[in-house]
Scaffold this motif. Structure first.
Motif, PDB file in Angstrom:
ATOM      1  N   ASP A  44      44.165  27.616  39.331  1.00 33.54           N
ATOM      2  CA  ASP A  44      45.472  27.359  38.724  1.00 33.54           C
ATOM      3  C   ASP A  44      46.051  26.003  39.092  1.00 33.54           C
ATOM      4  OD1 ASP A  44      46.050  27.904  41.371  1.00 33.54           O
ATOM      5  OD2 ASP A  44      47.836  29.115  40.947  1.00 33.54           O
ATOM      6  N   ASP A  45      45.460  25.305  40.069  1.00 36.48           N
ATOM      7  CA  ASP A  45      45.994  24.013  40.515  1.00 36.48           C
ATOM      8  C   ASP A  45      44.837  23.038  40.706  1.00 36.48           C
ATOM      9  OD1 ASP A  45      47.228  21.839  41.649  1.00 36.48           O
ATOM     10  OD2 ASP A  45      48.095  22.923  43.340  1.00 36.48           O
ATOM     11  N   LEU A  46      44.541  22.268  39.673  1.00 36.78           N
ATOM     12  CA  LEU A  46      43.420  21.336  39.752  1.00 36.78           C
ATOM     13  C   LEU A  46      43.771  20.087  40.557  1.00 36.78           C
ATOM     14  CD1 LEU A  46      41.915  21.558  36.140  1.00 36.78           C
ATOM     15  CD2 LEU A  46      41.130  22.685  38.225  1.00 36.78           C
ATOM     16  N   ARG A  47      45.055  19.817  40.745  1.00 39.15           N
ATOM     17  CA  ARG A  47      45.446  18.659  41.565  1.00 39.15           C
ATOM     18  C   ARG A  47      45.014  18.866  43.016  1.00 39.15           C
ATOM     19  NH1 ARG A  47      46.164  13.986  38.933  1.00 39.15           N
ATOM     20  NH2 ARG A  47      47.436  14.292  37.063  1.00 39.15           N
ATOM     21  N   ALA A  48      45.250  20.062  43.551  1.00 40.47           N
ATOM     22  CA  ALA A  48      44.798  20.350  44.911  1.00 40.47           C
ATOM     23  C   ALA A  48      43.273  20.329  44.978  1.00 40.47           C
ATOM     24  CB  ALA A  48      45.335  21.709  45.363  1.00 40.47           C
ATOM     25  N   PHE A  49      42.619  20.851  43.958  1.00 39.13           N
ATOM     26  CA  PHE A  49      41.158  20.870  43.888  1.00 39.13           C
ATOM     27  C   PHE A  49      40.603  19.444  43.919  1.00 39.13           C
ATOM     28  CE2 PHE A  49      37.499  23.052  41.308  1.00 39.13           C
ATOM     29  CZ  PHE A  49      36.605  22.692  42.303  1.00 39.13           C
ATOM     30  N   GLU A  50      41.321  18.517  43.301  1.00 37.99           N
ATOM     31  CA  GLU A  50      40.862  17.127  43.219  1.00 37.99           C
ATOM     32  C   GLU A  50      40.691  16.498  44.601  1.00 37.99           C
ATOM     33  OE1 GLU A  50      42.110  13.076  40.735  1.00 37.99           O
ATOM     34  OE2 GLU A  50      43.629  14.568  41.238  1.00 37.99           O
ATOM     35  N   HIS A  72      40.521  25.548  34.068  1.00 37.99           N
ATOM     36  CA  HIS A  72      41.920  25.595  34.483  1.00 37.99           C
ATOM     37  C   HIS A  72      42.480  26.962  34.110  1.00 37.99           C
ATOM     38  CE1 HIS A  72      46.364  24.642  33.939  1.00 37.99           C
ATOM     39  NE2 HIS A  72      46.124  24.552  35.227  1.00 37.99           N
ATOM     40  N   TRP A  73      43.152  27.587  35.064  1.00 39.41           N
ATOM     41  CA  TRP A  73      43.751  28.912  34.862  1.00 39.41           C
ATOM     42  C   TRP A  73      45.207  28.691  34.482  1.00 39.41           C
ATOM     43  CZ3 TRP A  73      43.755  33.078  39.337  1.00 39.41           C
ATOM     44  CH2 TRP A  73      44.388  34.235  38.885  1.00 39.41           C
ATOM     45  N   PRO A  74      45.519  28.717  33.188  1.00 38.69           N
ATOM     46  CA  PRO A  74      46.881  28.391  32.749  1.00 38.69           C
ATOM     47  C   PRO A  74      47.840  29.546  32.967  1.00 38.69           C
ATOM     48  CG  PRO A  74      45.550  28.999  30.858  1.00 38.69           C
ATOM     49  CD  PRO A  74      44.632  29.061  32.068  1.00 38.69           C
ATOM     50  N   GLN A  75      49.118  29.233  33.002  1.00 41.66           N
ATOM     51  CA  GLN A  75      50.127  30.287  33.111  1.00 41.66           C
ATOM     52  C   GLN A  75      50.083  31.205  31.903  1.00 41.66           C
ATOM     53  OE1 GLN A  75      53.835  28.163  33.818  1.00 41.66           O
ATOM     54  NE2 GLN A  75      53.717  28.636  35.991  1.00 41.66           N
ATOM     55  N   GLU A  76      49.871  30.612  30.738  1.00 44.44           N
ATOM     56  CA  GLU A  76      49.732  31.411  29.519  1.00 44.44           C
ATOM     57  C   GLU A  76      48.243  31.570  29.237  1.00 44.44           C
ATOM     58  OE1 GLU A  76      52.133  32.904  27.891  1.00 44.44           O
ATOM     59  OE2 GLU A  76      53.628  32.117  29.300  1.00 44.44           O
ATOM     60  N   TRP A  77      47.705  32.753  29.542  1.00 42.84           N
ATOM     61  CA  TRP A  77      46.268  32.999  29.404  1.00 42.84           C
ATOM     62  C   TRP A  77      45.849  32.908  27.941  1.00 42.84           C
ATOM     63  CZ3 TRP A  77      42.411  32.948  32.644  1.00 42.84           C
ATOM     64  CH2 TRP A  77      41.184  33.493  32.283  1.00 42.84           C
ATOM     65  N   VAL A  78      44.776  32.162  27.680  1.00 37.80           N
ATOM     66  CA  VAL A  78      44.325  31.950  26.302  1.00 37.80           C
ATOM     67  C   VAL A  78      43.171  32.865  25.927  1.00 37.80           C
ATOM     68  CG1 VAL A  78      45.122  29.574  26.197  1.00 37.80           C
ATOM     69  CG2 VAL A  78      42.828  30.060  27.097  1.00 37.80           C
ATOM     70  N   GLY A  96      46.328  39.902  32.566  1.00 37.87           N
ATOM     71  CA  GLY A  96      46.217  41.178  31.872  1.00 37.87           C
ATOM     72  C   GLY A  96      45.189  41.185  30.760  1.00 37.87           C
ATOM     73  N   PRO A  97      45.168  40.168  29.873  1.00 36.40           N
ATOM     74  CA  PRO A  97      44.168  40.158  28.804  1.00 36.40           C
ATOM     75  C   PRO A  97      42.733  40.093  29.333  1.00 36.40           C
ATOM     76  CG  PRO A  97      45.966  38.666  28.281  1.00 36.40           C
ATOM     77  CD  PRO A  97      46.173  39.103  29.694  1.00 36.40           C
ATOM     78  N   TYR A  98      42.535  39.445  30.457  1.00 36.90           N
ATOM     79  CA  TYR A  98      41.191  39.401  31.019  1.00 36.90           C
ATOM     80  C   TYR A  98      40.792  40.782  31.541  1.00 36.90           C
ATOM     81  CZ  TYR A  98      37.078  37.903  33.604  1.00 36.90           C
ATOM     82  OH  TYR A  98      35.780  37.772  34.068  1.00 36.90           O
ATOM     83  N   MET A  99      41.732  41.489  32.145  1.00 36.36           N
ATOM     84  CA  MET A  99      41.430  42.836  32.619  1.00 36.36           C
ATOM     85  C   MET A  99      41.087  43.758  31.438  1.00 36.36           C
ATOM     86  SD  MET A  99      44.319  43.151  35.635  1.00 36.36           S
ATOM     87  CE  MET A  99      43.848  44.798  36.133  1.00 36.36           C
ATOM     88  N   ASP A 100      41.786  43.568  30.317  1.00 40.99           N
ATOM     89  CA  ASP A 100      41.434  44.331  29.116  1.00 40.99           C
ATOM     90  C   ASP A 100      40.023  43.988  28.658  1.00 40.99           C
ATOM     91  OD1 ASP A 100      43.884  45.634  29.009  1.00 40.99           O
ATOM     92  OD2 ASP A 100      44.799  44.084  27.750  1.00 40.99           O
ATOM     93  N   ALA A 101      39.676  42.689  28.734  1.00 40.42           N
ATOM     94  CA  ALA A 101      38.324  42.276  28.331  1.00 40.42           C
ATOM     95  C   ALA A 101      37.274  42.902  29.242  1.00 40.42           C
ATOM     96  CB  ALA A 101      38.224  40.752  28.360  1.00 40.42           C
ATOM     97  N   MET A 102      37.586  43.056  30.533  1.00 39.59           N
ATOM     98  CA  MET A 102      36.651  43.729  31.438  1.00 39.59           C
ATOM     99  C   MET A 102      36.437  45.182  31.004  1.00 39.59           C
ATOM    100  SD  MET A 102      37.349  42.459  35.363  1.00 39.59           S
ATOM    101  CE  MET A 102      38.907  43.305  35.555  1.00 39.59           C
ATOM    102  N   ALA A 103      37.536  45.864  30.674  1.00 37.75           N
ATOM    103  CA  ALA A 103      37.454  47.281  30.313  1.00 37.75           C
ATOM    104  C   ALA A 103      36.763  47.489  28.976  1.00 37.75           C
ATOM    105  CB  ALA A 103      38.855  47.880  30.285  1.00 37.75           C
ATOM    106  N   GLU A 104      36.780  46.481  28.121  1.00 44.23           N
ATOM    107  CA  GLU A 104      36.183  46.622  26.788  1.00 44.23           C
ATOM    108  C   GLU A 104      34.699  46.305  26.757  1.00 44.23           C
ATOM    109  OE1 GLU A 104      38.791  44.033  24.672  1.00 44.23           O
ATOM    110  OE2 GLU A 104      40.483  45.451  24.789  1.00 44.23           O
ATOM    111  N   ARG A 105      34.152  45.842  27.853  1.00 41.45           N
ATOM    112  CA  ARG A 105      32.709  45.598  27.904  1.00 41.45           C
ATOM    113  C   ARG A 105      31.943  46.923  27.818  1.00 41.45           C
ATOM    114  NH1 ARG A 105      30.040  41.088  31.221  1.00 41.45           N
ATOM    115  NH2 ARG A 105      28.654  42.849  31.647  1.00 41.45           N
TER     116      ARG A 105
END
Length: 380
Positions: A44-50, A72-78, A96-105
């Motif tokens: 979520d913070d690429l500046r620190a990663f840099e 990059h892990w955005p605040q608004e998940w795409v 949340g949408p990623y957790m749904d994607a896990m459950a839908e596998r």
């Protein structure tokens, strides 16, 4: 089925500047290099990663660095498809949408919470146990640790052998230090200082400045610099600053990438470190060290400190164990440590031998990346 050719997602929220991203960046690279898995590292913070990986482009949503796909892990998940193995580092909450994607596998993924490092006894009993469940997806606890029955510590293949060869090669050490602009006077003890703010620092610097033996203190850019500057009577310190007070030379060095920091620790006679990533790397350096544990509410961090000291000081003489415990506890409490430092110096040869043997003992356990891969194979 082996872990090779599987896809892994590692999620990291940067809480304490570098500790979280430091651990996950090492883990991601090792999984790719040594286990042949495809890794996406969500940060979520690429500046620190840099700071750890200067090649990072903070403005990019997706890039590849050292074999790892960095997202990059955005605040608004795409949205993104879920991987075969999902690691939530340090209990971070997945979108949340990623957790749904896990459950839908069709085949739910292995979902693990990679927890904070601790030497407390209860860790062994909790490691690998089921945690919460989200629809069809079960989460598991995964605890790094120092004892059999835990997930071990991050350690790349051949690390101990590379460290030993480097420490036995004075020319290689001189060349490396010169590349960083470090030229200690002959006979100086070399100390690294990477710590949080600490009111107890001044007493240590006073003792080092008054010592008969010269000390060259290397301070990477970080939170302790304000305390160093106050002791020196300086307004501010930046990379490149070099000041001498009595027998003590203080040098501020730039924040360096992880492989350089490892070698810096290998060069030093003593390493003061903080948090988790540098704490583990100091142990692999096989040198006496001082840990500034991350402060937590209600002082529960002191329980973690005592638990590690109970393990680490086994095998030491009572005098060396008492001196080590006094030094570490005073440092993490922000108390003056000058006299504790002098007490530890009386047992220096024993502490040097012990640091070497502790490193070798810990290296007998499976490393963290290998333990994660084996857990996945067993889960299948």
């Amino acid at each position: 089925m082996a872990a090779t050719n599987t896809r892994w997602d590692i999620f990291c929220t940067v809480v304490d500047n570098y500790g979280d991203i430091g651990v996950t960046w090492r883990l991601a690279r090792q999984l790719v290099a040594e286990h042949g898995v495809a890794v996406r590292l969500w940060v979520d913070d690429l500046r620190a990663f840099e700071r750890l990986c200067p090649e990072i482009e903070p403005g990019l949503a997706q890039q590849r660095q050292q074999g790892v796909e960095v997202r990059h892990w955005p605040q608004e998940w795409v949205g993104a498809d879920a991987a075969d193995v999902v690691i939530a580092a340090f209990a971070c909450q997945l979108p949340g949408p990623y957790m749904d994607a896990m459950a839908e596998r069709e085949q739910p993924p292995l979902w693990m919470n990679l927890d904070y490092l601790s030497a407390e006894d209860w860790v062994v009993g909790c490691h690998g146990l089921p945690s919460v469940k989200y629809r069809s997806v079960q989460k598991f606890f995964f605890f790094p640790g120092f004892q059999p029955g835990t997930g071990g510590l991050l350690r790349e293949q051949g690390l101990i052998e590379r460290r030993q060869a480097f420490q036995q090669d004075p020319a290689a050490q001189r060349t490396f230090l010169q590349e960083l602009g470090i030229d200690p006077a002959p006979g100086s003890q070399l100390i690294s200082l990477f710590a949080y703010e600490n009111a107890g620092l001044a007493s240590w610097l006073d003792v080092l400045a008054a010592d008969a033996r010269p000390t060259h203190l290397l301070v990477p850019e970080g939170r302790i610099l304000g305390d160093v500057a106050r002791w020196l009577g300086a307004d501010a310190l930046t990379a490149g600053a070099l000041q001498v007070r009595g027998s003590l030379t203080v040098q501020v060095i730039p924040f360096v990438r992880q492989d350089q920091y490892d070698r810096l620790l290998w060069c030093c006679d003593f390493n003061a470190v903080r948090g988790e990533d540098s704490f583990v790397r100091a142990q692999w350096a096989g040198r006496p060290m001082l840990w500034h544990i991350y402060q937590q509410e209600e002082d529960i961090h002191l329980d973690k400190l005592d638990a590690f000291l109970a393990l680490y000081t086994k095998g030491l003489s009572s005098g060396a164990a008492e001196a080590t415990g006094g030094l570490w506890r005073a440092w993490s409490a922000g108390l003056p440590i000058g006299q504790h430092w002098l007490a530890a110096r009386k047992h220096w040869a024993e502490l040097q031998r012990h640091a070497q043997s502790w490193s070798l003992e810990q290296a007998l356990q499976a490393d963290l990346a290998t333990a994660l891969v084996q857990f996945y194979r067993n889960w299948l």
